[in-house]
Design a protein around this motif. Structure first.
Motif, PDB file in Angstrom:
ATOM      1  N   VAL A 197      14.064 -64.481 -87.056  1.00 12.93           N
ATOM      2  CA  VAL A 197      12.775 -63.802 -87.187  1.00 12.93           C
ATOM      3  C   VAL A 197      11.676 -64.843 -87.004  1.00 12.93           C
ATOM      4  N   ILE A 198      10.759 -64.561 -86.104  1.00  8.99           N
ATOM      5  CA  ILE A 198       9.669 -65.500 -85.823  1.00  8.99           C
ATOM      6  C   ILE A 198       8.352 -64.846 -86.216  1.00  8.99           C
ATOM      7  N   THR A 199       7.586 -65.546 -87.044  1.00  7.21           N
ATOM      8  CA  THR A 199       6.266 -65.081 -87.446  1.00  7.21           C
ATOM      9  C   THR A 199       5.236 -65.697 -86.511  1.00  7.21           C
ATOM     10  N   ILE A 200       4.565 -64.867 -85.732  1.00  7.74           N
ATOM     11  CA  ILE A 200       3.491 -65.362 -84.871  1.00  7.74           C
ATOM     12  C   ILE A 200       2.237 -65.439 -85.733  1.00  7.74           C
ATOM     13  N   SER A 201       1.801 -66.656 -86.021  1.00 10.44           N
ATOM     14  CA  SER A 201       0.662 -66.862 -86.909  1.00 10.44           C
ATOM     15  C   SER A 201      -0.232 -67.944 -86.320  1.00 10.44           C
ATOM     16  N   CYS A 202      -1.485 -67.570 -86.053  1.00  9.74           N
ATOM     17  CA  CYS A 202      -2.424 -68.490 -85.415  1.00  9.74           C
ATOM     18  C   CYS A 202      -3.696 -68.614 -86.242  1.00  9.74           C
ATOM     19  N   PHE A 203      -4.237 -69.828 -86.317  1.00  7.85           N
ATOM     20  CA  PHE A 203      -5.564 -70.047 -86.888  1.00  7.85           C
ATOM     21  C   PHE A 203      -6.554 -69.758 -85.770  1.00  7.85           C
ATOM     22  N   ARG A 204      -7.510 -68.885 -86.015  1.00  6.24           N
ATOM     23  CA  ARG A 204      -8.438 -68.473 -84.969  1.00  6.24           C
ATOM     24  C   ARG A 204      -9.798 -69.140 -85.030  1.00  6.24           C
TER      25      ARG A 204
END
Length: 107
Positions: A36-43
């Motif tokens: 399971v991959i969590t796509i998490s980005c600081f914007r």
């Protein structure tokens, strides 16, 4: 066997929605399930892609999948700095699935 594992990851990701964590959101912890991959980005504070970068959870999930740290960071940068992915988690997810399909982990 690797191909089966990669296909399983793609199927698991196919049923998930990536997260687009902003400066106000707290990134989530690494996925508890393998693959399971969590796509998490600081914007960052602007709508322009200036400060955007992958959060640690995103990179750590890719490393757990079998990518080296530099590979995982590069993939995270590619996904998070794509201007078409801003506020479009579907685009980020499809872009990540394409990268996983074209360049599966070597381990």
């Amino acid at each position: 066997m690797k191909l089966i594992a990669t296909a399983w990851v793609a199927l698991v990701l196919g049923g998930l929605f990536g997260t687009d964590a902003s400066a106000q959101d707290m990134p989530t912890k690494p996925g508890s399930e393998p693959g399971v991959i969590t796509i998490s980005c600081f914007r960052g504070p602007t709508v322009d892609v200036i400060w955007d970068r992958p959060n640690a959870v995103f990179i750590e999930d890719l490393v757990r999948l079998g990518y080296t740290y530099p590979e995982a960071h590069s993939i995270g940068e590619r996904i998070c700095r794509d201007e078409y992915g801003v506020r479009d988690s579907g685009h980020m997810k499809s872009s990540l699935l394409e990268i996983l399909r074209k360049s599966p982990p070597k381990s």
